[in-house]
Design a protein around this motif. Structure first.
Motif, PDB file in Angstrom:
ATOM      1  N   ALA A  47       0.897  -1.038  -0.058  1.00 34.03           N
ATOM      2  CA  ALA A  47       0.065   0.039  -0.140  1.00 34.03           C
ATOM      3  C   ALA A  47       0.804   1.262   0.006  1.00 34.03           C
ATOM      4  O   ALA A  47       1.116   1.868  -1.199  1.00 34.03           O
ATOM      5  CB  ALA A  47      -0.849  -0.039   1.004  1.00 34.03           C
ATOM      6  N   GLU A  48       1.148   1.778   1.207  1.00 40.53           N
ATOM      7  CA  GLU A  48       1.989   3.045   1.316  1.00 40.53           C
ATOM      8  C   GLU A  48       3.560   2.859   0.566  1.00 40.53           C
ATOM      9  O   GLU A  48       3.732   3.771  -0.071  1.00 40.53           O
ATOM     10  CB  GLU A  48       2.355   3.469   2.763  1.00 40.53           C
ATOM     11  N   ALA A  49       4.286   1.711   0.858  1.00 37.83           N
ATOM     12  CA  ALA A  49       5.365   1.897   0.227  1.00 37.83           C
ATOM     13  C   ALA A  49       5.214   1.788  -1.321  1.00 37.83           C
ATOM     14  O   ALA A  49       6.110   2.378  -2.000  1.00 37.83           O
ATOM     15  CB  ALA A  49       6.145   0.545   0.701  1.00 37.83           C
ATOM     16  N   ALA A  50       4.243   0.715  -1.769  1.00 38.42           N
ATOM     17  CA  ALA A  50       4.216   0.979  -3.174  1.00 38.42           C
ATOM     18  C   ALA A  50       3.722   2.124  -3.706  1.00 38.42           C
ATOM     19  O   ALA A  50       4.172   2.685  -4.744  1.00 38.42           O
ATOM     20  CB  ALA A  50       3.066   0.109  -3.329  1.00 38.42           C
ATOM     21  N   ALA A  51       2.721   3.016  -3.264  1.00 36.53           N
ATOM     22  CA  ALA A  51       2.581   4.326  -3.578  1.00 36.53           C
ATOM     23  C   ALA A  51       3.750   5.311  -3.566  1.00 36.53           C
ATOM     24  O   ALA A  51       3.808   6.036  -4.772  1.00 36.53           O
ATOM     25  CB  ALA A  51       1.394   4.918  -2.767  1.00 36.53           C
ATOM     26  N   LEU A  52       4.536   4.955  -2.844  1.00 35.50           N
ATOM     27  CA  LEU A  52       5.756   6.066  -2.632  1.00 35.50           C
ATOM     28  C   LEU A  52       6.710   5.776  -3.781  1.00 35.50           C
ATOM     29  O   LEU A  52       7.139   6.606  -4.469  1.00 35.50           O
ATOM     30  CB  LEU A  52       6.367   5.857  -1.130  1.00 35.50           C
ATOM     31  N   ARG A  53       6.820   4.481  -3.971  1.00 31.30           N
ATOM     32  CA  ARG A  53       7.649   4.294  -5.156  1.00 31.30           C
ATOM     33  C   ARG A  53       7.196   4.773  -6.510  1.00 31.30           C
ATOM     34  O   ARG A  53       7.795   5.029  -7.233  1.00 31.30           O
ATOM     35  CB  ARG A  53       7.742   2.514  -5.364  1.00 31.30           C
ATOM     36  N   GLY A  54       5.932   4.616  -6.575  1.00 30.35           N
ATOM     37  CA  GLY A  54       5.305   5.266  -7.968  1.00 30.35           C
ATOM     38  C   GLY A  54       5.235   6.744  -7.934  1.00 30.35           C
ATOM     39  O   GLY A  54       5.783   7.197  -8.989  1.00 30.35           O
ATOM     40  N   LEU A  55       5.475   7.336  -6.741  1.00 28.77           N
ATOM     41  CA  LEU A  55       5.577   8.970  -6.758  1.00 28.77           C
ATOM     42  C   LEU A  55       7.236   9.123  -7.234  1.00 28.77           C
ATOM     43  O   LEU A  55       7.479  10.026  -7.697  1.00 28.77           O
ATOM     44  CB  LEU A  55       5.456   9.486  -5.494  1.00 28.77           C
ATOM     45  N   CYS A  56       8.027   8.316  -6.658  1.00 26.89           N
ATOM     46  CA  CYS A  56       9.439   8.449  -6.940  1.00 26.89           C
ATOM     47  C   CYS A  56       9.649   8.438  -8.416  1.00 26.89           C
ATOM     48  O   CYS A  56      10.834   9.104  -8.755  1.00 26.89           O
ATOM     49  CB  CYS A  56      10.237   7.383  -6.051  1.00 26.89           C
ATOM     50  N   ARG A  57       8.916   7.657  -9.140  1.00 28.97           N
ATOM     51  CA  ARG A  57       9.404   7.613 -10.535  1.00 28.97           C
ATOM     52  C   ARG A  57       9.194   9.029 -11.260  1.00 28.97           C
ATOM     53  O   ARG A  57       9.405   9.101 -12.241  1.00 28.97           O
ATOM     54  CB  ARG A  57       8.373   6.420 -11.140  1.00 28.97           C
ATOM     55  N   ARG A  58       8.236   9.976 -10.665  1.00 31.13           N
ATOM     56  CA  ARG A  58       8.178  11.180 -11.042  1.00 31.13           C
ATOM     57  C   ARG A  58       9.268  12.067 -11.004  1.00 31.13           C
ATOM     58  O   ARG A  58       9.561  13.051 -11.767  1.00 31.13           O
ATOM     59  CB  ARG A  58       6.908  11.894 -10.547  1.00 31.13           C
ATOM     60  N   ALA A  59      10.109  11.624 -10.060  1.00 32.46           N
ATOM     61  CA  ALA A  59      11.405  12.417  -9.638  1.00 32.46           C
ATOM     62  C   ALA A  59      12.602  11.972 -10.242  1.00 32.46           C
ATOM     63  O   ALA A  59      13.168  11.000  -9.773  1.00 32.46           O
ATOM     64  CB  ALA A  59      11.642  12.464  -8.395  1.00 32.46           C
ATOM     65  N   ARG A  60      12.795  12.427 -11.575  1.00 32.01           N
ATOM     66  CA  ARG A  60      13.900  11.716 -12.315  1.00 32.01           C
ATOM     67  C   ARG A  60      15.353  12.142 -11.769  1.00 32.01           C
ATOM     68  O   ARG A  60      15.806  13.403 -11.795  1.00 32.01           O
ATOM     69  CB  ARG A  60      13.897  12.164 -13.857  1.00 32.01           C
ATOM     70  N   ALA A  61      15.981  11.307 -11.438  1.00 31.63           N
ATOM     71  CA  ALA A  61      17.543  11.520 -10.931  1.00 31.63           C
ATOM     72  C   ALA A  61      18.672  10.736 -11.501  1.00 31.63           C
ATOM     73  O   ALA A  61      19.934  10.885 -11.033  1.00 31.63           O
ATOM     74  CB  ALA A  61      17.606  11.438  -9.375  1.00 31.63           C
TER      75      ALA A  61
END
Length: 796
Positions: A47-61
């Protein structure tokens, strides 16, 4: 962005709302030590960890070859249009996406060197040429770069070095032979040889030094009990004000009170790297602070050195890159998307514990468990201070002081800043509990735990890590680091210091430089944090890189407290607005400015000056939701909402006028701004700050046209309004006078320029110090004007 992205905040809020009431109560009442074990299991993988991973894909580094090609091609396109500054920034972005040591990154450096050459940054151009060579620049392209190197050296007067560079080109061509495409290079080579021969035959005399400009130096005696502080200060403590600094002697305006290097700082990235969810790849060419400043020392970048592992971190030199890697970035590098998603406060918390080291963090966390009740009530620790808080024996018990009673800019001082854990809302604390747990679990899964706990050699740290399978439970060491990080995140609510810089607005290529303050980074300054707030402070704070300098802005008597302004100044907003903003710091401001306004029935001066006026008779409007004309003979009434909408429309029109100026349509910009002035005069007070801003914008437009008298006239009107709001000796007036001095200087109004320069110097030296860039520019203008022939000076 201090807080996590909105989607993660919403996700955490939903998780909190779904918890059993009993668990919410336990988490709300728990100490930092007890809260972490409770929250570790609440970050659910699916749930929360999966949602956070999805959000991290927006921050390209990460490093992406497709992005490198895009930025390089965009740079080439702008270079062809002679937009060299923009081209150089795009080549920097391209280099950040290329692998270190690759031929592709060497091409980026070589292309950037060409842009820097055209911009006149010759020394930096040479550095980029050296980078291109060291990263394996293609052999067939080398003669062109070596010719550029020779031309740079020749322009810098290094004739022998230029001759050696030309010899290297000749040897290269002799070995490889001449191709059709190299005929132009051969012509350039012969031209440079002639220039070198001329220089060798008739060497130019060495330029005369301009060290005749006087530089004021201040006598500085450091405090032996407070690191970086002047001996004119002492550390006090009482129950009402907590830790605070007072003057131990009379202090004059402009006197330096504190010089402190940030214990930790993190660059504020801007919004460009946080992209919306989309299947399409869209590379953004907008420029943010992350592209303009070194991520370690915050120096402005001309030619950035990219991180070896990510595309985000950029540095001013290889030394800065190496130091950052050694101290913290080798841990942060692979966490880039997560840190950008969780916000600057979480990033500062992580970097703080990395800089402190596990041993020191563990020592203080364990100590806090032993004296947890005292940490919650630090006043209790200081009851024994008695009536002599300024003695070394008295300061020994003040939180943050070492065993010798010294308050140093150290991790111990940072750790002892108050987190106010009991005052944060439970939802806010839970958001950061989940965020800190997420960071620690990512460190554990990425195989970085041993590195974070200082159990691994630096040689091993630079090797790529493989993700490890974990049980989901944090190790004892990471729990200690997590507790410290949670403490630091909560501390930042009240103790974060914004590092600001005066940044050029507009193109920056005009004769008059227009600058505005911009938040550059967030930092911990443990000594600066000792200063309490006042809406009318008696100090000014300026920054050079990651160092803060505090100066007295007015006379301070012995025994008087030193006050900082946390943001809402009495000149910028009324008491009600200030009190609302200050509530985030968990105190009700009782400074003299607030008390004076609260005890008076009269509206604050700032409210009156920024008020609406009657559209009919121009008298001030009164009331709350429905405004009525203060002129009894006038019966006009209008809603505040309608006038507020009118104000927003006016601001949009001003914005469009400035866009016209940026597009080179100065005449159209003047017409639009004059129309805005007429509209504003129908419903805004003549002293409204926006009236001054429009005068300032008109001055800027006329300056671009070279109409210096018109520019000066409008800027003088702007200065009148700024002075009404901020006072005749404020830093805001200093910046406006600096602009006026530039206009008068360029307009050859010598006597007016000299008097304006003198007044600007007097004000800015108090707030920014005699060594500031603006003071030096003013002194250079003054020297130039003073050296004009007497006959010219008499005519002006």
């Amino acid at each position: 962005m201090a807080l996590p992205v909105e989607e993660w905040r919403v996700c955490a809020a939903r998780r909190w709302a779904a918890l059993e009431p009993a668990l919410r109560e336990r988490l709300s009442a728990a100490s930092l030590h007890d809260a972490l074990p409770l929250s570790c299991g609440l970050l659910r993988p699916e749930a929360e960890a999966a949602a956070l991973r999805g959000l991290c894909r927006r921050a390209r580094a990460g490093k992406e070859p497709a992005a490198a090609r895009f930025y390089r091609e965009e740079g080439n396109r702008l270079f062809g249009r002679r937009h060299y500054g923009a081209a150089a920034r795009l080549y920097s972005q391209a280099a950040s996406h290329e692998l270190p040591g690759s031929p592709e990154v060497s091409v980026c450096f070589a292309n950037r060197s060409a842009a820097l050459f055209h911009l006149g940054h010759l020394e930096v151009c040479l550095e980029d040429i050296a980078r291109a060579e060291s990263h394996g620049y293609p052999d067939r392209l080398l003669p062109k770069v070596l010719l550029r190197k020779a031309e740079c050296l020749l322009c810098l007067g290094r004739v022998q070095d230029a001759a050696d560079a030309l010899s290297a080109v000749e040897n290269k061509i002799a070995v490889d032979g001449i191709t059709t495409t190299q005929q132009t290079l051969l012509k350039k080579l012969n031209q440079l040889k002639i220039k070198i021969h001329e220089k060798e035959s008739c060497p130019e005399p060495a330029p005369e030094g301009r060290d005749d400009i006087p530089r004021k130096s201040e006598v500085w005696e450091e405090n032996d009990g407070i690191s970086g502080a002047s001996s004119s200060l002492r550390l006090n403590f009482d129950r009402e004000r907590g830790r605070h600094l007072v003057a131990s002697q009379d202090i004059l305006p402009g006197q330096t009170l504190l010089k402190e290097e940030a214990f930790v700082s993190v660059l504020c990235p801007g919004e460009r790297l946080l992209l919306p969810d989309s299947s399409e790849t869209a590379w953004d060419t907008r420029v943010t602070n992350a592209d303009l400043y070194c991520h370690r020392c915050l120096r402005q970048l001309l030619a950035s050195v990219p991180c070896r592992g990510c595309s985000y971190a950029k540095y001013c030199s290889q030394n800065c890159a190496d130091v950052a890697w050694e101290q913290y970035h080798r841990t942060e590098c692979s966490l880039g998307p997560l840190l950008l998603t969780l916000g600057v406060f979480c990033h500062v918390a992580l970097r703080t514990v990395l800089l402190a080291g596990f041993a020191e963090v563990s020592r203080l966390v364990e100590w806090s468990h032993d004296g947890d009740k005292d940490l919650r009530n630090p006043e209790a620790r200081c009851k024994h201070l008695g009536e002599a808080p300024d003695t070394r024996a008295g300061t020994r018990g003040i939180p943050g002081c070492n065993d010798n009673g010294q308050y140093q800019s150290s991790y111990q001082a940072v750790f002892n800043l108050l987190p106010h854990a009991e005052k944060h809302s439970p939802e806010h604390k839970f958001l950061f509990m989940l965020s800190v747990v997420a960071m620690c679990k990512e460190l554990q899964e990425a195989g970085l735990e041993a590195a974070v706990l200082n159990q691994e050699s630096s040689e091993k740290w630079s090797k790529p890590k493989t993700r490890e399978k974990t049980s989901g439970e944090l190790s004892p060491g990471l729990k200690i680091m997590a507790e410290a990080m949670l403490r630091h995140v909560l501390q930042l609510q009240c103790n974060a210091q914004a590092i600001t810089v005066m940044q050029e607005s507009g193109s920056g290529d005009g004769a008059v430089v227009n600058k505005k303050p911009v938040r550059l980074a967030t930092a911990f300054f443990p000594v600066l944090s000792l200063l309490n707030h006042s809406c009318c402070p008696n100090i000014s704070v300026s920054f050079t890189g990651t160092a803060a300098t505090v100066r007295a802005s007015q006379p301070i008597r012995s025994g008087q407290e030193i006050f900082h302004c946390y943001g809402p100044h009495r000149c910028r907003m009324g008491v009600a607005e200030r009190q609302q903003l200050l509530s985030q710091y968990f105190f009700e401001c009782r400074c003299q400015a607030c008390l004076d306004e609260l005890e008076s029935d009269v509206k604050s001066v700032v409210s009156v000056r920024n008020s609406f006026c009657c559209p009919s008779c121009r008298a001030p409007m009164q009331g709350e939701d429905m405004l009525c004309c203060s002129n009894e003979a006038c019966a006009i009434s209008v809603s505040r909402e309608s006038l507020s909408h009118r104000l927003l429309d006016l601001q949009q029109q001003i914005k469009k006028a400035l866009e016209q100026l940026r597009d080179g349509k100065a005449d159209q910009a003047i017409k639009m701004l004059q129309k805005c002035q007429m509209d504003a005069g129908n419903f805004l007070s003549p002293e409204h700050l926006l009236m001054g801003e429009m005068e300032d914008h008109l001055a800027q437009v006329y300056a671009t046209l070279g109409k210096w008298q018109d520019a000066a006239r409008h800027l003088e009107r702007s200065i009148e309004i700024v002075e009404m709001h901020h006072g005749p000796s404020s830093v805001e007036i200093g910046h406006e006078l600096f602009k006026l001095a530039q206009i008068l200087f360029n307009g050859f109004a010598v006597s007016e320029a000299l008097s304006t320069i003198q007044r600007a110097e007097e004000i800015l030296s108090v707030h920014c110090g005699p060594q500031s860039t603006q003071i030096q520019e003013l002194q250079e203008m003054k020297t130039c004007l003073s050296e004009l022939p007497r006959s010219i000076l008499q005519r002006t």
